[in-house]
Scaffold this motif. Sequence first.
Motif, short mmCIF file in Angstrom:
data_model
loop_
_atom_site.label_atom_id
_atom_site.label_comp_id
_atom_site.label_asym_id
_atom_site.label_seq_id
_atom_site.Cartn_x
_atom_site.Cartn_y
_atom_site.Cartn_z
N THR A 18 -14.46 57.00 -171.89
CA THR A 18 -13.70 58.13 -171.16
C THR A 18 -14.00 59.42 -171.77
O THR A 18 -14.32 60.43 -171.12
CB THR A 18 -12.10 57.72 -170.88
N ILE A 19 -13.80 59.33 -172.95
CA ILE A 19 -14.18 60.75 -173.85
C ILE A 19 -15.53 61.36 -173.67
O ILE A 19 -15.54 62.35 -173.36
CB ILE A 19 -13.48 60.55 -175.20
N GLU A 20 -16.47 60.65 -173.78
CA GLU A 20 -17.69 60.95 -173.86
C GLU A 20 -18.35 61.24 -172.41
O GLU A 20 -18.95 62.25 -172.00
CB GLU A 20 -18.58 59.69 -174.17
N LEU A 21 -17.66 60.54 -171.41
CA LEU A 21 -17.93 60.99 -169.88
C LEU A 21 -17.28 62.33 -169.72
O LEU A 21 -17.98 63.27 -168.88
CB LEU A 21 -17.24 60.00 -168.96
N ALA A 22 -16.19 62.62 -170.13
CA ALA A 22 -15.60 64.00 -169.93
C ALA A 22 -16.56 65.21 -170.60
O ALA A 22 -16.28 66.27 -170.18
CB ALA A 22 -14.10 63.99 -170.62
N LYS A 23 -17.18 64.87 -171.47
CA LYS A 23 -18.12 65.81 -172.09
C LYS A 23 -19.19 66.06 -171.51
O LYS A 23 -19.88 67.28 -171.60
CB LYS A 23 -18.72 65.44 -173.54
N GLN A 24 -19.69 65.28 -170.20
CA GLN A 24 -20.78 65.64 -169.39
C GLN A 24 -20.57 66.56 -168.38
O GLN A 24 -19.24 66.61 -167.66
CB GLN A 24 -21.11 64.24 -168.78
N VAL A 27 -19.09 66.37 -164.77
CA VAL A 27 -18.09 64.93 -164.48
C VAL A 27 -16.62 65.32 -164.57
O VAL A 27 -16.04 65.68 -165.55
CB VAL A 27 -18.66 63.96 -165.36
N THR A 28 -15.89 64.94 -163.73
CA THR A 28 -14.45 64.80 -163.42
C THR A 28 -13.89 63.65 -163.67
O THR A 28 -14.20 62.36 -163.06
CB THR A 28 -13.82 65.46 -162.43
N VAL A 29 -13.04 63.24 -164.89
CA VAL A 29 -12.74 61.85 -165.06
C VAL A 29 -11.41 61.65 -164.54
O VAL A 29 -10.54 62.30 -165.28
CB VAL A 29 -13.09 61.41 -166.59
#
Length: 388
Positions: A18-24, A27-29
């Motif tokens: 989740t944390i790495e996806l949010a850095k993209q 991308v809204t997590v």
Amino acid sequence: MNYLVISPFYPENFQPFTIELAKQEGVTVLGIGQEPYDQLPEELRNALTEYFRVENLENLDEVKRAAAFLIYKHGPIDRVESHNEHWLETDAALREQFNIFGAKPSQLKKTKFKSEMKKYFVKAGVPVVPGQVVKVDKDIDKAVKKIGFPMIAKPDNGVGAAATFKLLNQQDLAAFREYWNGQTVYFFEKLVESSELCTYDGLIDSKGNVVFETTFNYVYAPLELLEAKKDNAYYILKEMDPKLQEYGRSIIKAFGMKERFFHIEFFRNGDDYIALEYNNRPAGGFTVDVYNYAHSIDLYQDYANVVTGKEVADRPYEPQYCLAVTRRDATNYAHSEEEFLAKYAANVKMVRRMPRAFAELQGDTIYILTTDNRDVLNDMIAFVGKTV
């Protein structure tokens, strides 16, 4: 892109997804889980644009209503994932309900049922052993006639070694018949006379290409863990047998999954392999961390790159052996934790308590160690696991 995470809090070691996806960028997590929002660590809370707490994550209707609310508020969901065996069917149901990219319930059949997996192994040209689906009592007699003793009996839709039986003779078969409720569909297979269990694991991109692959050996097979309460121990190999790689890639092509981790188990049979099971997710426990330490990579970030259409990071380092081994609180070991942590201080990468859900089968504390030397690896396995 709106990315929906199912159960972002648990297991805790999956929170980096989740944390790495949010850095993209872009991308809204979003998250749906049953833990109170205040229970989420600050870094995880900061990664989630919105978190919808449900009373029971097992209640699919409640989860669907939560997803519908998030879609109403944030727009269509582009991806939904948990990476967790327990929620694979929930993930698939949400994809179907809201027309989201990824595996739907009909596609999960080939990865949930052992009898269906075997068909795809055969399609891939990979060796298998004879098997028989057992739905009613007369199917047991068919299995005995078709396969013969010794056999292994396991739920057709099941994970790991739970409710699994070795059937070596008629006496074992009678014991199984006494246990079986006639409701759970079983799958009988010829027992493979091999204690060498290995894997082909990795990550597939959105086009179905394998962008990461590795292999590990089990020190003890899952059934032995369950029966003898052994310590869980497995290790990443520095090099992969080309034949195993060929079989693994053929299986990936046959199953046709995309943008997913995979974990395929094989018996090593002399110079050959027998396909055992396909798992549509990474191996359980802390194995993603084991992959990372063995290959000096960050698969949490690599997965985020795959989801957003980027290339995975370069692999500049040679792989190492990486051992994951557990210990049980109730076992009396020849060497204390302090002793072996001091002896292998240069090798230890991580020490963690196991989540309760994994502890009974696998052990209470996990240790992850790396080495370039096979002899040191063997010494670590023997030293850490030696009992009084």
